[in-house]
Design a protein around this motif. Structure first.
Motif, PDB file in Angstrom:
ATOM      1  N   UNK A 236      41.753 -91.845  16.121  1.00  0.00           N
ATOM      2  CA  UNK A 236      41.222 -90.474  15.316  1.00  0.00           C
ATOM      3  C   UNK A 236      42.430 -90.255  14.993  1.00  0.00           C
ATOM      4  N   UNK A 237      42.292 -88.888  14.345  1.00  0.00           N
ATOM      5  CA  UNK A 237      43.666 -88.356  14.349  1.00  0.00           C
ATOM      6  C   UNK A 237      44.290 -87.606  15.332  1.00  0.00           C
TER       7      UNK A 237
ATOM      8  N   UNK B  36      37.663 -88.901  18.521  1.00  0.00           N
ATOM      9  CA  UNK B  36      37.364 -88.318  17.614  1.00  0.00           C
ATOM     10  C   UNK B  36      35.479 -88.900  16.645  1.00  0.00           C
ATOM     11  N   UNK B  37      34.848 -88.362  16.928  1.00  0.00           N
ATOM     12  CA  UNK B  37      33.884 -88.561  16.026  1.00  0.00           C
ATOM     13  C   UNK B  37      34.328 -89.383  14.772  1.00  0.00           C
ATOM     14  N   UNK B  38      33.303 -89.716  13.952  1.00  0.00           N
ATOM     15  CA  UNK B  38      33.362 -90.208  12.042  1.00  0.00           C
ATOM     16  C   UNK B  38      33.710 -89.160  11.292  1.00  0.00           C
ATOM     17  N   UNK B  39      32.799 -88.129  11.864  1.00  0.00           N
ATOM     18  CA  UNK B  39      33.024 -86.748  10.495  1.00  0.00           C
ATOM     19  C   UNK B  39      34.772 -85.922  10.774  1.00  0.00           C
ATOM     20  N   UNK B  40      34.675 -85.852  12.142  1.00  0.00           N
ATOM     21  CA  UNK B  40      36.164 -85.320  12.611  1.00  0.00           C
ATOM     22  C   UNK B  40      36.986 -85.839  11.613  1.00  0.00           C
TER      23      UNK B  40
ATOM     24  N   UNK C 221      37.066 -88.355   9.027  1.00  0.00           N
ATOM     25  CA  UNK C 221      36.895 -88.155   7.810  1.00  0.00           C
ATOM     26  C   UNK C 221      36.999 -86.446   7.098  1.00  0.00           C
ATOM     27  N   UNK C 222      36.994 -85.254   8.263  1.00  0.00           N
ATOM     28  CA  UNK C 222      37.598 -84.215   6.962  1.00  0.00           C
ATOM     29  C   UNK C 222      38.819 -84.135   7.566  1.00  0.00           C
ATOM     30  N   UNK C 223      40.115 -85.128   7.910  1.00  0.00           N
ATOM     31  CA  UNK C 223      41.323 -84.626   8.223  1.00  0.00           C
ATOM     32  C   UNK C 223      41.547 -86.370   6.791  1.00  0.00           C
ATOM     33  N   UNK C 224      41.215 -86.647   5.649  1.00  0.00           N
ATOM     34  CA  UNK C 224      41.425 -87.247   5.392  1.00  0.00           C
ATOM     35  C   UNK C 224      42.652 -87.178   4.234  1.00  0.00           C
ATOM     36  N   UNK C 225      42.921 -85.668   4.491  1.00  0.00           N
ATOM     37  CA  UNK C 225      43.960 -84.837   3.236  1.00  0.00           C
ATOM     38  C   UNK C 225      45.470 -85.411   4.136  1.00  0.00           C
ATOM     39  N   UNK C 226      45.073 -86.220   5.230  1.00  0.00           N
ATOM     40  CA  UNK C 226      46.329 -86.490   5.997  1.00  0.00           C
ATOM     41  C   UNK C 226      47.006 -87.414   5.409  1.00  0.00           C
TER      42      UNK C 226
END
Length: 153
Positions: free
Chosen positions: A33-34, A124-128, A130-135
């Protein structure tokens, strides 16, 4: 084990470390994850990393870690993994984290390796994720600067 193009970056660092005499072992915890890395003082003083912030949130996707080879500069660490990268000599760099990730590549990583996204302190979960794609857009300049400096004499 799931190996994608993105995962080959950290696998490459692990293989480099092993070739340089270090040990690669299962990490106490997976890091997926991030999560932030913290640059070492030596990395911040090195011309390749001088313009990097002292802390940077990057994508991790690994369950292994390497001991530090001799005669290298430790570049970064994270809360889950004390060796996140190293520089050997003036041209060999190994990174355990992923600067090269794009929205598409981590989407593929999630799609193909979803089974690794189990509950954990540093997973992190897939949702978590993906939620930080802007990184991904924030990492691109750091990757480009690193590659420019790496290939310049």
């Amino acid at each position: 084990m799931c190996i994608s193009l993105t995962e080959q970056i950290c696998l490459g660092a692990q293989l480099l470390a092993q070739v340089l005499g270090a040990e690669v072992i299962a990490a106490p915890t997976k890091e997926i994850g991030w999560f932030p890395i913290e640059l070492t003082a030596a990395a911040q003083a090195h011309p390749w990393f001088q313009d990097w912030p002292s802390q940077l949130t990057v994508l991790h996707w690994h369950g292994e870690m390497f001991s530090l080879p001799t005669d290298v500069i430790l570049l970064a660490k994270s809360a889950a993994c004390l060796q996140q990268g190293f520089l050997w000599g003036d041209r060999v760099v190994g990174l355990q984290f992923h600067l090269e990730v794009t929205s598409a590549s981590f989407g593929e990583l999630i799609r193909h390796c979803q089974h690794e996204l189990v509950r954990g302190s540093f997973i992190q979960s897939a949702t978590e994720i993906q939620a930080q794609a802007a990184q991904t857009a924030l990492l691109t300049p750091h990757l480009e600067h690193l590659l420019d400096r790496w290939i310049s004499p």
